[in-house]
Design an enzyme around this catalytic site. Structure first.
Site, mmCIF file in Angstrom:
data_model
loop_
_atom_site.group_PDB
_atom_site.id
_atom_site.type_symbol
_atom_site.label_atom_id
_atom_site.label_comp_id
_atom_site.label_asym_id
_atom_site.label_seq_id
_atom_site.Cartn_x
_atom_site.Cartn_y
_atom_site.Cartn_z
ATOM 1 C CB CYS A 115 45.352 36.869 29.847
ATOM 2 S SG CYS A 115 45.404 37.373 31.560
ATOM 3 C CG HIS A 257 48.153 34.271 29.812
ATOM 4 N ND1 HIS A 257 49.027 35.302 30.036
ATOM 5 C CD2 HIS A 257 47.277 34.277 30.841
ATOM 6 C CE1 HIS A 257 48.679 35.909 31.156
ATOM 7 N NE2 HIS A 257 47.622 35.299 31.664
ATOM 8 C CG ASN A 287 48.421 36.407 34.984
ATOM 9 O OD1 ASN A 287 48.796 37.067 34.019
ATOM 10 N ND2 ASN A 287 47.178 35.983 35.101
HETATM 11 N N1 ACO Z 1 46.550 31.569 50.233
HETATM 12 C C1 ACO Z 1 45.914 30.647 50.989
HETATM 13 N N2 ACO Z 1 44.649 30.266 50.772
HETATM 14 C C2 ACO Z 1 43.973 30.861 49.772
HETATM 15 C C3 ACO Z 1 44.561 31.834 48.941
HETATM 16 C C4 ACO Z 1 45.902 32.194 49.229
HETATM 17 N N3 ACO Z 1 46.577 33.095 48.471
HETATM 18 N N4 ACO Z 1 43.668 32.228 48.012
HETATM 19 C C5 ACO Z 1 42.539 31.525 48.253
HETATM 20 N N5 ACO Z 1 42.724 30.699 49.319
HETATM 21 C C6 ACO Z 1 41.773 29.759 49.896
HETATM 22 C C7 ACO Z 1 40.345 30.128 49.610
HETATM 23 O O1 ACO Z 1 39.873 31.049 50.557
HETATM 24 C C8 ACO Z 1 39.654 28.774 49.686
HETATM 25 O O2 ACO Z 1 39.431 28.485 51.057
HETATM 26 P P1 ACO Z 1 38.123 27.642 51.523
HETATM 27 O O3 ACO Z 1 38.239 26.320 50.843
HETATM 28 O O4 ACO Z 1 38.259 27.597 52.998
HETATM 29 O O5 ACO Z 1 36.954 28.438 51.034
HETATM 30 C C9 ACO Z 1 40.700 27.788 49.176
HETATM 31 O O6 ACO Z 1 41.959 28.474 49.276
HETATM 32 C C10 ACO Z 1 40.444 27.359 47.743
HETATM 33 O O7 ACO Z 1 40.163 28.511 46.938
HETATM 34 P P2 ACO Z 1 39.886 28.396 45.402
HETATM 35 O O8 ACO Z 1 39.585 29.770 44.868
HETATM 36 O O9 ACO Z 1 38.896 27.313 45.125
HETATM 37 O O10 ACO Z 1 41.323 27.906 44.856
HETATM 38 P P3 ACO Z 1 41.733 27.453 43.432
HETATM 39 O O11 ACO Z 1 42.384 26.144 43.511
HETATM 40 O O12 ACO Z 1 40.609 27.642 42.421
HETATM 41 O O13 ACO Z 1 42.876 28.503 43.062
HETATM 42 C C11 ACO Z 1 43.206 30.399 41.640
HETATM 43 C C12 ACO Z 1 42.582 29.879 42.927
HETATM 44 C C13 ACO Z 1 44.705 30.251 41.768
HETATM 45 C C14 ACO Z 1 42.841 31.869 41.506
HETATM 46 C C15 ACO Z 1 42.679 29.586 40.423
HETATM 47 O O14 ACO Z 1 41.285 29.483 40.482
HETATM 48 C C16 ACO Z 1 43.065 30.187 39.084
HETATM 49 O O15 ACO Z 1 44.235 30.249 38.733
HETATM 50 N N6 ACO Z 1 42.077 30.582 38.267
HETATM 51 C C17 ACO Z 1 42.298 31.057 36.892
HETATM 52 C C18 ACO Z 1 42.992 32.381 36.835
HETATM 53 C C19 ACO Z 1 43.087 32.837 35.384
HETATM 54 O O16 ACO Z 1 43.321 32.072 34.481
HETATM 55 N N7 ACO Z 1 42.893 34.117 35.151
HETATM 56 C C20 ACO Z 1 42.879 34.591 33.769
HETATM 57 C C21 ACO Z 1 43.979 35.446 33.446
HETATM 58 S S1 ACO Z 1 44.064 36.895 34.440
HETATM 59 C C22 ACO Z 1 43.471 38.203 33.452
HETATM 60 O O17 ACO Z 1 42.939 38.073 32.393
HETATM 61 C C23 ACO Z 1 43.618 39.540 34.057
#
Ligand code: ACO
Length: 331
Positions: A115, A257, A287
């Protein structure tokens, strides 16, 4: 004195529109969850039976950027290709693109900065230009994520986020004393966090167990990456501003990004930016990793949000983890 300026930009998206509603037919998720947690409404993926690679998406984006720069492929001195989803494990997609552009000997290499590929790519292009090694450089960021995603409930935390597409930028060295082009750049990496976001295979030590365990699919500790991004991005923004001897008020537009709308909103809040000083398009594309910033830049230029004289701050963080900030004045 040489300054590195952007002469043309282009973008090209994969052809299959995939809405959040479409994903609910593949996995246990909802439009509400995806929009609330990420801001994403839709993304584009390649067709299921489409036998194309990132060099093909990159070629289409490049053709547009070259046309706008009024360059022919022969004008290119160097190709820098950013991708984490190359056509093949080796050779790099830059070489494939070089051939597809009809070139015979033009140097080309891939960078694997995920990214933050655009930040690293711009900085490398600037170094090549200022040292006299090249004067016209094509940077391409392109990804096809959809083929490696686990499109079922066990992969939902990753698969709802990513989209396929390409962005291309023609960069040229110009002799000027004006404060234009790349004004400052700050890059970082922290390998300690490598396993927070990774795809372990293909690797030199691959075993059959790796495939059984799904290590050829991306893994992300989303919370950890999220927290790191929200801390590191404002920090590197301040460092890039200080290096350019500018303040946040001198910036006309921040192009981040597009990993998660909530990350961008947190950075906006931390930097006290009004809404019209930040550009987001993750809602429509998801993304696209190395393609996200160049696609956003292309759209912002097309919408006349970025004009001649605009001062831009590019920011990104991703796998590695790697992150960076670049300040650029458009001319
Ligand atoms: N639909 C429904 N529920 C979901 C989904 C989905 N698609 N995905 C996860 N959940 C659930 C999980 O199982 C969890 O359930 P639980 O509470 O019963 O355990 C709940 O939702 C919360 O999950 P979290 O992972 O804590 O959700 P969060 O709010 O952190 O969002 C996300 C996840 C969107 C991935 C976020 O953490 C994020 O954007 N992180 C950063 C990503 C990033 O910046 N990446 C870098 C660039 S990518 C690269 O370099 C290739």
């Amino acid at each position: 004195m040489k300054k590195t300026v952007i002469k043309g930009t282009g973008r090209y998206l994969a052809s299959r529109l995939v809405t959040n509603e479409d994903l609910t037919k593949l996995m246990d998720t909802s439009d509400e969850w995806i929009q609330k947690r990420t801001g994403i409404k839709q993304r584009f993926w390649i067709q299921e039976d489409e036998k194309i690679g990132v060099s093909d998406l990159g070629l289409e984006a490049s053709k547009i950027a070259l046309k706008r720069a009024k360059w022919s492929p022969d004008d290119i001195d160097l190709i820098i290709f950013g991708t984490l989803s190359p056509d093949m494990h080796f050779p790099g997609s830059g070489c494939l693109l070089q051939h597809k552009l009809g070139l015979e000997k033009t140097p080309a290499f891939d960078i694997r900065q995920q990214c933050s590929a655009f930040l690293y790519g711009l900085t490398m292009a600037d170094a090549f230009i200022c040292s006299g090694h090249a004067n016209r450089i094509l940077f391409v960021g392109a990804e096809i994520h959809s083929t490696a995603l686990v499109k079922e409930t066990r992969g939902r935390d990753v698969s709802v986020i990513f989209g396929d597409g390409a962005g291309a930028v023609c960069l040229e060295g110009v002799d000027t004393d004006q404060p234009v082009g790349i004004l400052s750049s700050v890059l970082h990496s922290q390998g300690e966090l490598a396993t927070s976001l990774m795809m372990a295979v293909p690797a030199s030590n691959i075993t059959e167990d790796d495939i059984r365990q799904g290590r050829h699919n991306p893994f992300m500790d989303g919370r950890n990456v999220f927290k790191t991004a929200v801390r590191r991005l404002p920090e590197v923004a301040n460092d890039a501003l200080a290096k350019a001897e500018l303040s946040v008020d001198d910036i006309d537009l921040v192009i981040l990004h597009q990993a998660n709308l909530r990350i961008n909103q947190a950075v906006q809040q931390s930097m006290k930016l009004p809404d019209d000083k930040i550009f987001n398009n993750i809602q429509r594309y998801g993304n696209m990793t190395a393609a996200s910033i160049p696609v956003a830049l292309d759209e912002a230029i097309e919408k006349n949000i970025v004009k001649k004289g605009s001062t831009l701050l590019f920011l990104g963080l991703g796998a590695g983890v790697t992150w960076g900030g670049v300040i650029y004045k458009h001319s």
